[in-house]
Enzyme design. Structure first.
Site, short mmCIF file in Angstrom:
data_model
loop_
_atom_site.label_atom_id
_atom_site.label_comp_id
_atom_site.label_asym_id
_atom_site.label_seq_id
_atom_site.Cartn_x
_atom_site.Cartn_y
_atom_site.Cartn_z
N ASP A 45 -1.10 38.40 -14.24
CA ASP A 45 -2.08 37.76 -13.36
C ASP A 45 -3.51 37.98 -13.84
OD1 ASP A 45 -2.90 36.38 -10.98
OD2 ASP A 45 -3.49 38.32 -10.15
N ARG B 73 0.81 -1.21 0.00
CA ARG B 73 0.00 0.00 0.00
C ARG B 73 0.85 1.27 0.00
NH1 ARG B 73 -2.92 2.06 -2.63
NH2 ARG B 73 -3.98 0.05 -2.65
N GLU C 232 4.52 40.67 -10.04
CA GLU C 232 3.17 40.37 -10.51
C GLU C 232 2.48 41.63 -11.01
OE1 GLU C 232 0.18 37.65 -8.38
OE2 GLU C 232 -0.58 39.66 -7.94
N LYS D 122 1.65 25.09 -4.68
CA LYS D 122 0.40 24.48 -4.20
C LYS D 122 0.56 22.96 -4.19
CE LYS D 122 -2.28 28.38 -5.92
NZ LYS D 122 -3.30 28.87 -6.87
N LYS E 269 4.13 39.97 -5.22
CA LYS E 269 2.74 39.92 -5.65
C LYS E 269 2.01 41.20 -5.26
CE LYS E 269 2.30 34.92 -5.77
NZ LYS E 269 1.39 33.78 -5.48
#
Length: 283
Positions: free
Chosen positions: A220, A99, A198, A134, A166
């Protein structure tokens, strides 16, 4: 182990510990200690493979006597029924490792497969598909390797290896002059760190193109016409342009055709579906 980072070594140990703890009671009580078997892991869906070396390591850490052969390698395309790994050894050990090995293989192959779909849609353009931060906590290095296996390119690994200014940073800094001073100081203190700014609109793009020390401009949530204009404003030299926001399998081809250099896609990692793989005993 030199082939894995300290973080990955810890992750493998943690994955085994959380599953096995003080023993695989099913195998210990229901599988004879001297029984040996042959088994294989195979694909139950088409996709792109990633995580082979981690799966191999899982089996080896459970039992150093297991013989295991990689039939396919990271980045290889899979068709239903293709063998990925072939294993021989103690039946208990194979079952105990099964597993955890599959968890790594399925998750990472899912990311590679997802990435390959985006990459295929950008063929014929200069755009490279980028991952983001992410990622699953603790899995970043492995998940970013899986992106590469799928044909993508890694963005920054973390907050430490690229300055990415940003909108919130820009609001906090307030003035272009202060940003320029900060860039000069960063380049002086950390000359190997690149700088990305950004831009929410073309006016910001114009301002950033006049600045020194800017390596990338992130466009963006701009529409395709705005991105085409940004590419024209940049010309043949200057900061590389990265598109971000609203990127999915429906929109990515049109974005790539605007002429941007990179397209970042958080969904490569945060929305990847595990590839269906299974372990079967032979005979």
């Amino acid at each position: 182990m030199e082939k894995f980072s300290e973080e990955t070594n810890k992750l493998i140990d943690l994955a085994l510990q959380e599953d096995i703890r003080d023993g695989d009671v099913t195998s210990l009580y229901f599988v004879p200690a001297d029984q040996t078997s042959s088994a294989y892991i195979y694909a139950k869906a088409d996709g792109v493979l990633a995580g082979v070396d981690v799966a191999l390591e899982v089996f080896r850490r459970v039992d150093g006597e297991i013989k295991i052969k990689a039939v396919k390698n990271d980045g290889d395309s899979l068709k239903y029924g293709d063998h990925v790994l072939e294993i021989e050894g103690g039946s208990r050990s194979i079952l105990t490792a099964e597993r955890t090995a599959l968890n790594f293989l399925q998750r990472l192959s899912g990311i590679a497969t997802n990435t390959s779909k985006y990459v295929a849609l950008t063929e014929g353009t200069k755009a490279q598909i980028l991952d983001t931060r992410k990622t699953t906590p603790g899995w970043r290095q492995l998940e970013k390797r899986a992106v590469v296996a799928g044909g993508g390119t890694n963005h920054r690994m973390g907050l430490y290896d690229r300055a990415m200014v940003k909108d919130n940073h820009i609001v906090a800094q307030n003035k272009i002059e202060a940003m320029q001073e900060a860039i000069h100081q960063l380049k002086k203190d950390r000359p190997n760190v690149e700088v990305e700014l950004e831009a929410d609109n073309l006016t910001q793009v114009e301002d950033f193109l006049r600045m020194e020390g800017v390596d990338y401009i992130l466009l963006d949530n701009m529409d395709n016409d705005q991105m085409i204009r940004a590419v024209e404003m940049r010309g043949k030299s200057g900061p590389r342009l990265e598109a971000s926001g609203g990127v999915n399998l429906t929109t990515v081809q049109g974005i790539a055709q605007t002429g941007v250099d990179f397209i970042s896609v958080g969904a490569l990692t945060h929305s990847a579906v595990a590839l269906d793989l299974s372990l079967e005993f032979a005979g």
